[in-house]
Design an enzyme around this catalytic site. Sequence first.
Site, PDB file in Angstrom:
ATOM      1  N   TYR A   1       0.847  -1.205   0.000  1.00 49.99           N
ATOM      2  CA  TYR A   1       0.000   0.000   0.000  1.00 49.99           C
ATOM      3  C   TYR A   1       0.880   1.251   0.000  1.00 49.99           C
ATOM      4  O   TYR A   1       0.628   2.200  -0.744  1.00 49.99           O
ATOM      5  CB  TYR A   1      -0.915  -0.012   1.227  1.00 49.99           C
TER       6      TYR A   1
HETATM    7  P1  NAD Z   1     -14.187   3.234   0.684  1.00 46.92           P
HETATM    8  O1  NAD Z   1     -14.096   1.755   0.629  1.00 46.92           O
HETATM    9  O2  NAD Z   1     -15.286   3.843   1.474  1.00 46.92           O
HETATM   10  O3  NAD Z   1     -14.243   3.815  -0.786  1.00 46.92           O
HETATM   11  C1  NAD Z   1     -13.581   3.199  -1.853  1.00 46.92           C
HETATM   12  C2  NAD Z   1     -14.589   2.923  -2.959  1.00 46.92           C
HETATM   13  O4  NAD Z   1     -13.872   2.353  -4.050  1.00 46.92           O
HETATM   14  C3  NAD Z   1     -15.673   1.911  -2.541  1.00 46.92           C
HETATM   15  O5  NAD Z   1     -16.949   2.451  -2.805  1.00 46.92           O
HETATM   16  C4  NAD Z   1     -15.379   0.694  -3.385  1.00 46.92           C
HETATM   17  O6  NAD Z   1     -16.549  -0.023  -3.776  1.00 46.92           O
HETATM   18  C5  NAD Z   1     -14.671   1.301  -4.595  1.00 46.92           C
HETATM   19  N1  NAD Z   1     -13.814   0.336  -5.263  1.00 46.92           N
HETATM   20  C6  NAD Z   1     -12.833  -0.425  -4.716  1.00 46.92           C
HETATM   21  N2  NAD Z   1     -12.283  -1.207  -5.664  1.00 46.92           N
HETATM   22  C7  NAD Z   1     -12.931  -0.929  -6.828  1.00 46.92           C
HETATM   23  C8  NAD Z   1     -12.826  -1.410  -8.149  1.00 46.92           C
HETATM   24  N3  NAD Z   1     -11.930  -2.348  -8.491  1.00 46.92           N
HETATM   25  N4  NAD Z   1     -13.640  -0.891  -9.089  1.00 46.92           N
HETATM   26  C9  NAD Z   1     -14.553   0.054  -8.767  1.00 46.92           C
HETATM   27  N5  NAD Z   1     -14.721   0.531  -7.530  1.00 46.92           N
HETATM   28  C10 NAD Z   1     -13.916   0.052  -6.572  1.00 46.92           C
HETATM   29  O7  NAD Z   1     -12.760   3.742   1.217  1.00 46.92           O
HETATM   30  P2  NAD Z   1     -12.109   5.208   1.274  1.00 46.92           P
HETATM   31  O8  NAD Z   1     -11.307   5.219   2.504  1.00 46.92           O
HETATM   32  O9  NAD Z   1     -13.107   6.259   1.033  1.00 46.92           O
HETATM   33  O10 NAD Z   1     -11.087   5.118   0.052  1.00 46.92           O
HETATM   34  C11 NAD Z   1     -11.001   6.069  -0.976  1.00 46.92           C
HETATM   35  C12 NAD Z   1      -9.548   6.376  -1.266  1.00 46.92           C
HETATM   36  O11 NAD Z   1      -8.970   6.999  -0.116  1.00 46.92           O
HETATM   37  C13 NAD Z   1      -8.662   5.163  -1.566  1.00 46.92           C
HETATM   38  O12 NAD Z   1      -7.814   5.474  -2.638  1.00 46.92           O
HETATM   39  C14 NAD Z   1      -7.863   5.001  -0.285  1.00 46.92           C
HETATM   40  O13 NAD Z   1      -6.629   4.371  -0.521  1.00 46.92           O
HETATM   41  C15 NAD Z   1      -7.697   6.445   0.118  1.00 46.92           C
HETATM   42  N6  NAD Z   1      -7.335   6.696   1.510  1.00 46.92           N
HETATM   43  C16 NAD Z   1      -8.094   6.236   2.534  1.00 46.92           C
HETATM   44  C17 NAD Z   1      -7.717   6.479   3.840  1.00 46.92           C
HETATM   45  C18 NAD Z   1      -8.514   5.975   5.014  1.00 46.92           C
HETATM   46  O14 NAD Z   1      -7.978   5.954   6.140  1.00 46.92           O
HETATM   47  N7  NAD Z   1      -9.765   5.594   4.822  1.00 46.92           N
HETATM   48  C19 NAD Z   1      -6.553   7.211   4.093  1.00 46.92           C
HETATM   49  C20 NAD Z   1      -5.795   7.679   3.024  1.00 46.92           C
HETATM   50  C21 NAD Z   1      -6.199   7.425   1.730  1.00 46.92           C
END
Ligand code: NAD
Length: 277
Positions: free
Chosen positions: A170
């Site tokens: 990651y």
């Molecule tokens: P989340 O799971 O709520 O949102 C991610 C979305 O992506 C989901 O709705 C999921 O269905 C969709 N998804 C995943 N794989 C997919 C695919 N192959 N095709 C289509 N859709 C797909 O999680 P989040 O935390 O909102 O994540 C969003 C972004 O934020 C990601 O890139 C994650 O790495 C990043 N992020 C999250 C955090 C955290 O702590 N939550 C911190 C830093 C960065």
Amino acid sequence: MNTRALERGASSSSGWLAGQVAVITGAASGIGRAVAERYLEEGALGVVCVDADRGGLDELAREHGSRVEPVIGDVRDHAVHERAVERALASYGGLDVLVGNAGLFDFRRPLRGYTASALAATMDELFAVNLRGYLYAAMAAREALEAAGGCMIFTASVASFHAGGGGVLYTMGKHAVVGLVRQLALELAPRVRVNGVGPGGTLTGLRGTQTLGHGDRQIDADPRAFDERVSAAVPLAFAQRPRDHAGLYVLLASRDNARAVTGEIFMSDGGVAARSI
Ligand code: NAD
């Protein structure tokens, strides 16, 4: 061109994104959904919401009617991004903003936790979603964004600059998002600005890879433990919520307010870099 398309760019609605059109991947939940909702509050004409989660997209479309165009599909598939851009053009008359955001987590698995074959398979799955998904989105949107003088925004992470926010895959992948943002900012200038937002630990349902058997595991499974862990680790002492980041995506998308900003990652992580030890 339909009547909605005629309103694109119109100043009749108010807000920082009045009349703009966005494609947002991973918009069914978490950060992507908060960004979609905030864009609509800021006067966006329409958001094309791409996600594999049909239920989440249906809910968004029910709440916001014709201002949300759901595109159900896997971001590893280039055709899904082409369909999203086509929807933006057909339903709203153009495209101003791409938000690449759909992602998976590795639940901090260290290198010693992999066999060689599990490492290869997990790397393929994680990078295909977290990186190829972003690049495919950029490829599909480039022409329309050049025509509009628009912008791209990618979700990076605290793991884009620091170790420990994820496992080795990651963290590698999120560091690579910095390279993606900087290189595309250069390649697409002067017509298209390209930036990133770097959230810290945020309470969402972020899932893991199928390869590691974490397809249904979510980082918010124990919200209280999550809050305590993140609060203890960051100077601002709270675990973020998706909405805490949405304003930066608005700012970066705004032609009036971020006209001179490209190739940057705006951190939104509770002040991790301010802590020296
Ligand atoms: P989340 O799971 O709520 O949102 C991610 C979305 O992506 C989901 O709705 C999921 O269905 C969709 N998804 C995943 N794989 C997919 C695919 N192959 N095709 C289509 N859709 C797909 O999680 P989040 O935390 O909102 O994540 C969003 C972004 O934020 C990601 O890139 C994650 O790495 C990043 N992020 C999250 C955090 C955290 O702590 N939550 C911190 C830093 C960065």
